[in-house]
Design a protein around this motif. Structure first.
Motif, PDB file in Angstrom:
ATOM      1  N   VAL A 163       0.670  -1.118   0.068  1.00  0.00           N
ATOM      2  CA  VAL A 163       0.077   0.022   0.059  1.00  0.00           C
ATOM      3  C   VAL A 163       0.718   1.369   0.049  1.00  0.00           C
ATOM      4  N   PRO A 164       0.794   1.864  -0.940  1.00  0.00           N
ATOM      5  CA  PRO A 164       1.582   3.146  -1.029  1.00  0.00           C
ATOM      6  C   PRO A 164       1.353   4.413  -0.171  1.00  0.00           C
ATOM      7  N   ILE A 165       1.703   4.311   1.115  1.00  0.00           N
ATOM      8  CA  ILE A 165       1.672   5.325   1.931  1.00  0.00           C
ATOM      9  C   ILE A 165       2.570   6.474   1.784  1.00  0.00           C
TER      10      ILE A 165
ATOM     11  N   ILE B  54      -8.213  13.014  -0.725  1.00  0.00           N
ATOM     12  CA  ILE B  54      -8.776  12.066  -1.855  1.00  0.00           C
ATOM     13  C   ILE B  54      -7.638  11.125  -1.934  1.00  0.00           C
ATOM     14  N   GLY B  55      -8.164   9.862  -1.645  1.00  0.00           N
ATOM     15  CA  GLY B  55      -7.263   8.738  -1.522  1.00  0.00           C
ATOM     16  C   GLY B  55      -6.876   8.284   0.084  1.00  0.00           C
ATOM     17  N   THR B  56      -7.728   7.476   0.778  1.00  0.00           N
ATOM     18  CA  THR B  56      -7.483   7.362   2.045  1.00  0.00           C
ATOM     19  C   THR B  56      -6.426   6.090   2.180  1.00  0.00           C
TER      20      THR B  56
ATOM     21  N   PHE C  79     -16.597   5.840   1.272  1.00  0.00           N
ATOM     22  CA  PHE C  79     -16.216   4.594   0.253  1.00  0.00           C
ATOM     23  C   PHE C  79     -16.824   4.964  -1.274  1.00  0.00           C
ATOM     24  N   LYS C  80     -16.273   5.632  -2.196  1.00  0.00           N
ATOM     25  CA  LYS C  80     -16.801   5.634  -3.315  1.00  0.00           C
ATOM     26  C   LYS C  80     -15.543   6.301  -4.298  1.00  0.00           C
ATOM     27  N   ASP C  81     -15.785   6.290  -5.737  1.00  0.00           N
ATOM     28  CA  ASP C  81     -14.838   6.905  -6.517  1.00  0.00           C
ATOM     29  C   ASP C  81     -14.865   8.575  -6.253  1.00  0.00           C
ATOM     30  N   ALA C  82     -13.997   9.171  -6.049  1.00  0.00           N
ATOM     31  CA  ALA C  82     -13.896  10.573  -5.718  1.00  0.00           C
ATOM     32  C   ALA C  82     -14.514  11.462  -6.815  1.00  0.00           C
ATOM     33  N   LEU C  83     -14.455  11.065  -7.897  1.00  0.00           N
ATOM     34  CA  LEU C  83     -15.114  11.698  -9.086  1.00  0.00           C
ATOM     35  C   LEU C  83     -16.382  11.907  -8.941  1.00  0.00           C
TER      36      LEU C  83
ATOM     37  N   ILE D  43      -6.971  20.858   1.081  1.00  0.00           N
ATOM     38  CA  ILE D  43      -7.350  19.544   0.411  1.00  0.00           C
ATOM     39  C   ILE D  43      -5.900  18.797  -0.031  1.00  0.00           C
ATOM     40  N   PHE D  44      -5.947  17.388   0.306  1.00  0.00           N
ATOM     41  CA  PHE D  44      -4.718  16.659   0.048  1.00  0.00           C
ATOM     42  C   PHE D  44      -4.822  15.763  -0.934  1.00  0.00           C
ATOM     43  N   ILE D  45      -4.569  15.893  -2.173  1.00  0.00           N
ATOM     44  CA  ILE D  45      -4.776  15.036  -3.401  1.00  0.00           C
ATOM     45  C   ILE D  45      -3.788  13.895  -3.354  1.00  0.00           C
TER      46      ILE D  45
ATOM     47  N   ALA E   3      -4.541  10.439  -4.798  1.00  0.00           N
ATOM     48  CA  ALA E   3      -5.239   9.252  -5.206  1.00  0.00           C
ATOM     49  C   ALA E   3      -4.589   8.693  -6.791  1.00  0.00           C
ATOM     50  N   SER E   4      -5.313   8.321  -7.629  1.00  0.00           N
ATOM     51  CA  SER E   4      -4.962   7.851  -9.024  1.00  0.00           C
ATOM     52  C   SER E   4      -4.123   9.348  -9.586  1.00  0.00           C
ATOM     53  N   LYS E   5      -2.772   9.029  -9.773  1.00  0.00           N
ATOM     54  CA  LYS E   5      -2.023  10.387 -10.338  1.00  0.00           C
ATOM     55  C   LYS E   5      -2.461  10.582 -11.875  1.00  0.00           C
TER      56      LYS E   5
ATOM     57  N   LYS F 200      -8.500  16.279 -12.793  1.00  0.00           N
ATOM     58  CA  LYS F 200      -9.779  16.205 -12.538  1.00  0.00           C
ATOM     59  C   LYS F 200     -10.202  16.481 -10.968  1.00  0.00           C
ATOM     60  N   PHE F 201      -9.300  16.113 -10.063  1.00  0.00           N
ATOM     61  CA  PHE F 201      -9.708  16.053  -8.946  1.00  0.00           C
ATOM     62  C   PHE F 201      -9.545  17.619  -8.476  1.00  0.00           C
ATOM     63  N   PHE F 202      -8.522  18.049  -8.952  1.00  0.00           N
ATOM     64  CA  PHE F 202      -8.328  19.612  -8.610  1.00  0.00           C
ATOM     65  C   PHE F 202      -9.487  20.340  -9.250  1.00  0.00           C
TER      66      PHE F 202
HETATM   67  N1  SAH Z   1      -3.005   9.006   1.444  1.00  0.00           N
HETATM   68  C1  SAH Z   1      -2.683   7.605   1.693  1.00  0.00           C
HETATM   69  C2  SAH Z   1      -2.283   6.826   0.532  1.00  0.00           C
HETATM   70  C3  SAH Z   1      -3.093   6.862  -0.573  1.00  0.00           C
HETATM   71  S1  SAH Z   1      -2.729   5.701  -1.754  1.00  0.00           S
HETATM   72  C4  SAH Z   1      -1.568   7.702   2.680  1.00  0.00           C
HETATM   73  O1  SAH Z   1      -0.586   8.392   2.484  1.00  0.00           O
HETATM   74  O2  SAH Z   1      -1.616   7.080   3.731  1.00  0.00           O
HETATM   75  C5  SAH Z   1      -3.915   6.083  -3.030  1.00  0.00           C
HETATM   76  C6  SAH Z   1      -5.267   5.632  -2.863  1.00  0.00           C
HETATM   77  O3  SAH Z   1      -6.330   6.356  -3.664  1.00  0.00           O
HETATM   78  C7  SAH Z   1      -5.376   4.098  -3.069  1.00  0.00           C
HETATM   79  O4  SAH Z   1      -5.820   3.366  -2.211  1.00  0.00           O
HETATM   80  C8  SAH Z   1      -6.628   4.209  -4.207  1.00  0.00           C
HETATM   81  O5  SAH Z   1      -7.417   2.947  -4.201  1.00  0.00           O
HETATM   82  C9  SAH Z   1      -7.132   5.599  -4.094  1.00  0.00           C
HETATM   83  N2  SAH Z   1      -7.844   5.959  -5.344  1.00  0.00           N
HETATM   84  C10 SAH Z   1      -7.223   5.806  -6.546  1.00  0.00           C
HETATM   85  N3  SAH Z   1      -8.298   6.584  -7.443  1.00  0.00           N
HETATM   86  C11 SAH Z   1      -9.161   6.874  -6.718  1.00  0.00           C
HETATM   87  C12 SAH Z   1     -10.345   7.406  -7.142  1.00  0.00           C
HETATM   88  N4  SAH Z   1     -10.670   7.962  -8.026  1.00  0.00           N
HETATM   89  N5  SAH Z   1     -11.354   7.768  -5.858  1.00  0.00           N
HETATM   90  C13 SAH Z   1     -11.334   7.273  -4.720  1.00  0.00           C
HETATM   91  N6  SAH Z   1      -9.919   6.570  -4.521  1.00  0.00           N
HETATM   92  C14 SAH Z   1      -8.815   6.491  -5.164  1.00  0.00           C
END
Ligand code: SAH
Ligand code: MG
Length: 196
Positions: free
Chosen positions: A19-21, A45-47, A95-99, A110-112, A114-116, A121-123
């Motif tokens: 898991v990429p923390i 965005i991205g827990t 629990f959802k796709d952020a978009l 806001i801390f982005i 998630a999917s790089k 789009k997130f911004f």
């Molecule tokens: N912020 C965390 C790491 C997040 S890793 C930390 O540092 O502890 C990125 C996460 O974003 C992944 O678990 C992935 O499933 C999620 N993610 C990617 N795209 C997403 C989206 N569109 N909506 C919600 N979550 C998303």
């Protein structure tokens, strides 16, 4: 203060399960930023498993944080960790796709993370949920150093596409008239975009 043991368990879990923390340098930077700027309402965005959410909320007892995750296994793990850390009252997980999420509240920061490939789009979606003088911070701007690499040297096509998207996002931030962005070579590279 969250117990050291809980933090260590999360890090171990992340290592074992790929898991990429966020890196130490990155989370320390965020925690300092939150403290210095008296940030109280955070959107993430991205827990993943709740690691950065817990450490950001832990800066002060009156911080509240909302975080969005689309992967069910990670979301459930985050729920467990937030309970262990006794932060259920201050951290709200979605629990959802952020978009596909619609938020009514406004946030100081806001801390982005998630999917790089979806950063623009997130911004554009979530800047509407930012207070007037708020800040958007984006993680992994260097993407393990690959963003500064000559794109031709990257063998995998998918990776090349991803690096291109991060480069595009960088240009998007630089050219954004509403925000002033600073890039930091901290952790895996962080962009701090303040609304003018
Ligand atoms: N912020 C965390 C790491 C997040 S890793 C930390 O540092 O502890 C990125 C996460 O974003 C992944 O678990 C992935 O499933 C999620 N993610 C990617 N795209 C997403 C989206 N569109 N909506 C919600 N979550 C998303
Ligand atoms: Mg990250």
């Amino acid at each position: 203060m969250v117990e050291k043991k809980i933090i260590k368990e999360m890090r171990d879990y992340a290592n074992l399960n790929n898991v990429p923390i966020i890196l130490d340098e990155g989370i320390n930077f965020l925690r300092d930023y939150i403290k210095k700027n008296n940030i109280k309402r955070i959107l993430e965005i991205g827990t993943a498993i709740g690691y950065s959410a817990i450490l950001m909320s832990d800066v002060a007892e009156d911080i509240i944080l909302t975080s969005i995750e689309r992967d069910e296994v990670r979301y459930l793990e985050a729920i467990k960790n937030i309970k262990k850390a006794n932060l259920e009252e201050r951290i709200n997980l979605i629990f959802k796709d952020a978009l596909e999420v619609d938020l009514k509240d406004s946030y100081d920061m806001i801390f982005i993370d998630a999917s790089k490939a979806q950063n623009i789009k997130f911004f554009e979606k979530f800047e509407k949920s930012l207070i007037d003088k708020g800040t958007i911070i984006t993680d992994n701007m260097n993407f393990h150093g690959l963003v500064d690499e000559n794109i031709e040297n990257i063998e995998s096509r998918n990776l090349r596409q991803l690096v291109k998207k991060i480069k595009n996002y960088k240009v998007f931030l630089e050219e954004n008239e509403m925000f002033i962005t600073e890039f930091f070579d901290i952790g895996d590279g962080m962009a701090v975009s303040k609304r003018k």
